[in-house]
Every structure is written in C-alpha cells, then in structure tokens.
Design a protein around this motif. Structure first.
Motif, short mmCIF file in Angstrom:
data_model
loop_
_atom_site.label_atom_id
_atom_site.label_comp_id
_atom_site.label_asym_id
_atom_site.label_seq_id
_atom_site.Cartn_x
_atom_site.Cartn_y
_atom_site.Cartn_z
N SER A 51 0.81 -1.23 0.00
CA SER A 51 0.00 0.00 0.00
C SER A 51 0.84 1.27 0.00
O SER A 51 0.52 2.21 0.73
CB SER A 51 -0.91 0.04 1.24
N LEU A 52 1.87 1.32 -0.80
CA LEU A 52 2.73 2.51 -0.81
C LEU A 52 2.16 3.60 -1.72
O LEU A 52 2.16 4.77 -1.39
CB LEU A 52 4.14 2.12 -1.28
N MET A 53 1.70 3.18 -2.89
CA MET A 53 1.25 4.17 -3.88
C MET A 53 -0.22 4.52 -3.65
O MET A 53 -1.01 3.66 -3.27
CB MET A 53 1.40 3.60 -5.30
N PRO A 54 -0.58 5.79 -3.90
CA PRO A 54 -1.97 6.22 -3.69
C PRO A 54 -2.91 5.51 -4.67
O PRO A 54 -2.72 5.59 -5.88
CB PRO A 54 -1.94 7.72 -3.94
N GLU A 55 -3.90 4.84 -4.10
CA GLU A 55 -4.78 3.99 -4.90
C GLU A 55 -5.56 4.78 -5.96
O GLU A 55 -5.76 4.31 -7.08
CB GLU A 55 -5.75 3.25 -3.96
N GLU A 56 -5.98 6.01 -5.58
CA GLU A 56 -6.83 6.75 -6.53
C GLU A 56 -6.05 7.10 -7.80
O GLU A 56 -6.60 7.07 -8.91
CB GLU A 56 -7.49 7.98 -5.88
N LYS A 57 -4.75 7.39 -7.66
CA LYS A 57 -3.94 7.70 -8.87
C LYS A 57 -3.75 6.45 -9.72
O LYS A 57 -3.82 6.49 -10.94
CB LYS A 57 -2.56 8.21 -8.46
N LEU A 58 -3.49 5.32 -9.06
CA LEU A 58 -3.29 4.07 -9.80
C LEU A 58 -4.55 3.68 -10.55
O LEU A 58 -4.51 3.24 -11.70
CB LEU A 58 -2.88 2.94 -8.85
N LEU A 59 -5.66 3.86 -9.85
CA LEU A 59 -6.95 3.50 -10.45
C LEU A 59 -7.23 4.39 -11.67
O LEU A 59 -7.72 3.92 -12.70
CB LEU A 59 -8.04 3.69 -9.39
N SER A 60 -6.90 5.67 -11.53
CA SER A 60 -7.14 6.59 -12.63
C SER A 60 -6.25 6.23 -13.84
O SER A 60 -6.73 6.20 -14.99
CB SER A 60 -6.85 8.01 -12.12
N LEU A 61 -4.97 5.88 -13.57
CA LEU A 61 -4.08 5.48 -14.67
C LEU A 61 -4.55 4.16 -15.28
O LEU A 61 -4.54 4.00 -16.51
CB LEU A 61 -2.64 5.37 -14.14
N ARG A 62 -5.00 3.26 -14.42
CA ARG A 62 -5.52 1.98 -14.93
C ARG A 62 -6.68 2.24 -15.90
O ARG A 62 -6.74 1.68 -16.99
CB ARG A 62 -5.97 1.11 -13.75
N ARG A 63 -7.58 3.12 -15.46
CA ARG A 63 -8.75 3.41 -16.31
C ARG A 63 -8.31 4.02 -17.64
O ARG A 63 -8.77 3.63 -18.71
CB ARG A 63 -9.72 4.34 -15.58
N GLN A 64 -7.37 4.98 -17.57
CA GLN A 64 -6.95 5.66 -18.81
C GLN A 64 -6.34 4.66 -19.80
O GLN A 64 -6.58 4.73 -21.00
CB GLN A 64 -5.94 6.76 -18.48
N ILE A 65 -5.54 3.71 -19.27
CA ILE A 65 -4.91 2.74 -20.18
C ILE A 65 -5.96 1.77 -20.72
O ILE A 65 -5.99 1.45 -21.92
CB ILE A 65 -3.76 1.99 -19.46
N LEU A 66 -6.83 1.32 -19.84
CA LEU A 66 -7.85 0.36 -20.31
C LEU A 66 -8.80 1.01 -21.31
O LEU A 66 -9.30 0.35 -22.23
CB LEU A 66 -8.60 -0.23 -19.11
N GLU A 67 -9.03 2.34 -21.15
CA GLU A 67 -9.89 3.01 -22.13
C GLU A 67 -9.23 3.03 -23.52
O GLU A 67 -9.91 2.94 -24.53
CB GLU A 67 -10.24 4.44 -21.67
N ILE A 68 -7.90 3.13 -23.53
CA ILE A 68 -7.18 3.06 -24.82
C ILE A 68 -7.44 1.69 -25.46
O ILE A 68 -7.75 1.58 -26.65
CB ILE A 68 -5.67 3.29 -24.61
N LEU A 69 -7.36 0.64 -24.64
CA LEU A 69 -7.58 -0.72 -25.17
C LEU A 69 -9.05 -0.90 -25.59
O LEU A 69 -9.35 -1.54 -26.61
CB LEU A 69 -7.21 -1.76 -24.12
N TYR A 70 -9.94 -0.32 -24.80
CA TYR A 70 -11.37 -0.44 -25.09
C TYR A 70 -11.70 0.20 -26.45
O TYR A 70 -12.43 -0.37 -27.27
CB TYR A 70 -12.18 0.25 -23.97
N ARG A 71 -11.12 1.39 -26.69
CA ARG A 71 -11.39 2.09 -27.96
C ARG A 71 -10.93 1.27 -29.15
O ARG A 71 -11.38 1.46 -30.27
CB ARG A 71 -10.69 3.46 -27.96
N ARG A 72 -10.00 0.36 -28.92
CA ARG A 72 -9.50 -0.50 -30.01
C ARG A 72 -10.16 -1.87 -30.00
O ARG A 72 -9.67 -2.82 -30.61
CB ARG A 72 -8.00 -0.68 -29.89
N ASN A 73 -11.22 -2.00 -29.22
CA ASN A 73 -12.00 -3.25 -29.20
C ASN A 73 -11.18 -4.43 -28.62
O ASN A 73 -11.45 -5.58 -28.93
CB ASN A 73 -12.49 -3.56 -30.62
#
Ligand SMILES: O=C(O)CCC(=O)C(=O)O
Length: 321
Positions: A51-73
């Motif tokens: 639990s070192l890194m702030p979860e909200e930032k990781l979650l936001s980065l996770r979402r941004q990357i997954l949205e890139i993958l989502y846009r490409r189906n």
C-alpha cells in the motif's frame, strides 16, 4: 579410473527453475528507519512495500490505459472496463509482429506514453523518500518510463530472469520500482526476485523469449526466489543487478498492466539513453497533451556525467545446465 557411465554425470541445476519458497516481507515498518531500510536493501537486493502508492492515482491510470484498449476493441465489451477483461478473439487476430519489441502494439504504447499521469506518477514523494534513504542523496527518476500491457497472445511470453543493468548500464546503484496497475496475483503474472543475486556480479546471458530477449544464465546457482500476490498500491523495488522475472499469466482472460521506473542518485553517472523516451518518439510528441509544464524536461536541469555503453554485456553465451 574415471567412470563414464551416464549415471555418474550429475546435471547442473538451473536456478531459473527452482520453485519459490519465500514470500516478500513488507518493509513498510522501516520507512522511518533509513539505516534498517538500507541494510535490508543491501542484504536482499530488493524491498517490498504494501500500500505505498496512492490507490486513486493508480486507479485513474488503470482506467486511462484500459480506455485506450477499449477504444480498439481489445476489451470484452460485456465486462466493466476497470476489470481489464480481454477480448481474446480480437487480440488473437492481431499480427504476431505487433507483439515483438515491447510485447504489445506500438501505437497503443505511444498513447500510453503520452498520458501525463503515466509520465508523472513515478515522481510520487513516497517513492522519492525511499530512494533518498537508500542513496543518501537526492534521487533522480530516469525519464525513460516503461509500461507493460500483457495480453493473451501466442507471441507474448513472460519476462525471463534478467538483470536490468545490461539494458540500463550507467550507475550500478540504479533501482527499479515495479508496481502493477491493479491487483496482480502470482497467477496474473506478478514479479519474482532472486534473493541476494545482486551480489553475483553481471551474469552471462543467453537468448530467450520475452521482454529483452535475453535471460541471465543461472546454471549451478541455488538462490531463493521470492514473490507475492500484489494488491494495487504495493511496490517492489530492486537493484539493477538483482535477477528478476515475471511469472506467466495463467489467467488469460485478464490483461496485466504494470509500470517500471528507474531511480538513481543525482550524483552518479548515467547512460544518455536513460534520458530518452522508451520508444521511437520525441519528447515533444510525448509531452504534446500535457496540461501542466512543471515536470516537462525536468532532467535538463541536471548536469550528469555520462557513462560509456558496454555492448559486450548483451553478447550471448551457451547455457549449459
Ligand atoms: O513486468 C515485467 O514483465 C518485467 C519487469 C521488469 O523486468 C523490470 O521492471 O525490470
């Protein structure tokens, strides 16, 4: 007289195949005790923090990357984006060449590299505090930041055992911080570290599938592999000579997302390539969508001494074990 029967020939064991018998211990309790932190790091060649890194930032980065993958189906449309469930059929149809190099398509990687949160998350004060304790000097984050997107495809292989030093060179006291963007169990392919392997010097390498294309030759060694099921926020740090590998992703329906960032003292030498982007792009292109200029070109303020690149470290040898 020498015996020549087959039974008298003892196979040299390959430490790469030894089953892990160690769990990472959480070093968070030593965060305010720099001497102990340094001692542990120097002994083991790695440290692990829950639990070192702030979860909200990781979650936001996770979402941004997954949205890139989502846009490409490339994500399963019937699942929540944040679950990172693969559209296996669409991924399997991608050409094998797109998985060579970084292990996933380069155009997707450019979009990730351009994410401001991806480029700035490694500047997190909690990471810098740890490296300040280890180096007893001001830490410097290499701008060459790396993201991994591990997708189910026959061309994708788990990262083989290796030492980062052969790829980074520069200061031996360069440390990597590796953390997943989401929970990452052993089954999803978290990292495994060979304890105290930073004491072995720079090991010979042989060709192997997976990131980097080379594996450290571990014949005849008998060190222990340590590992853990990571929760989002957990961070593993390790020295550039510490041998580590990724475990295979045995949940192919799920995509593994992770980051690796490298840190060293501002007083140490550096290889100039560590100041370049991780990929064939310019900083202008990577920074083009930034909303804030503060962390753009931050390394230009530093006056580093550059090291000489030693290509012989990447030369392969026969692996006999
Ligand atoms: O995430 C991976 O598969 C490999 C990570 C790695 O080798 C590193 O961080 O140096």
């Amino acid at each position: 007289m020498m015996k020549s029967s087959v039974s008298s020939v003892r196979a040299i064991k390959n430490n790469a195949n030894k089953i892990s018998n160690r769990n990472f211990l959480d070093s968070s309790q030593f965060l305010l005790q720099p001497n102990i932190l340094r001692h542990e790091a120097n002994n083991k060649g790695y440290l692990f923090f829950r639990s070192l890194m702030p979860e909200e930032k990781l979650l936001s980065l996770r979402r941004q990357i997954l949205e890139i993958l989502y846009r490409r189906n490339l994500l399963d449309a019937s699942s929540e984006i944040l679950d990172g469930v693969a559209n296996i059929d669409a991924i399997k149809q991608l050409a094998p060449e797109t998985f060579r190099g970084n292990g996933f398509p380069l155009d997707i990687y450019l979009e990730i590299q351009k994410l401001e949160l991806f480029q700035t998350i490694g500047h997190e004060a909690r990471l810098f505090d740890i490296f300040r304790h280890l180096f007893e000097a001001e830490p410097f984050l290499h701008p060459k930041t790396i993201a991994r997107v591990v997708m189910p495809h026959e061309e994708v292989h788990a990262t083989p055992p290796h030492q980062d030093f052969i790829y980074i060179q520069g200061a031996v006291q360069t440390w990597t911080a590796w953390f997943p963007l989401g929970d990452c169990s052993r089954k999803l392919g978290s990292l495994s570290v060979l304890e105290a392997s930073h004491e072995l010097g720079i090991l010979d390498v042989a060709p192997q599938f997976g990131a980097g294309g080379l594996e450290a030759i571990l014949c005849g060694l008998d060190l222990n592999w340590a590992e853990a099921d990571f929760k989002m926020g957990d961070v593993l740090i390790f020295n550039s000579r510490t041998v580590h590998k990724a475990l295979p992703n045995t949940i192919p329906s799920h995509i593994r997302l992770s980051c690796d960032f490298r840190y060293q003292s501002t007083n140490d030498i550096i290889d100039p390539k560590s100041l370049e982007p991780h990929g064939p792009w310019s900083w202008e292109e990577i920074y083009s969508g930034y909303s804030n200029d503060r962390l753009k070109y931050y390394w230009k303020k530093r006056d580093f001494e550059f090291s000489e690149w030693d290509n012989s470290l990447l030369g392969t040898k026969p692996k006999i074990c």
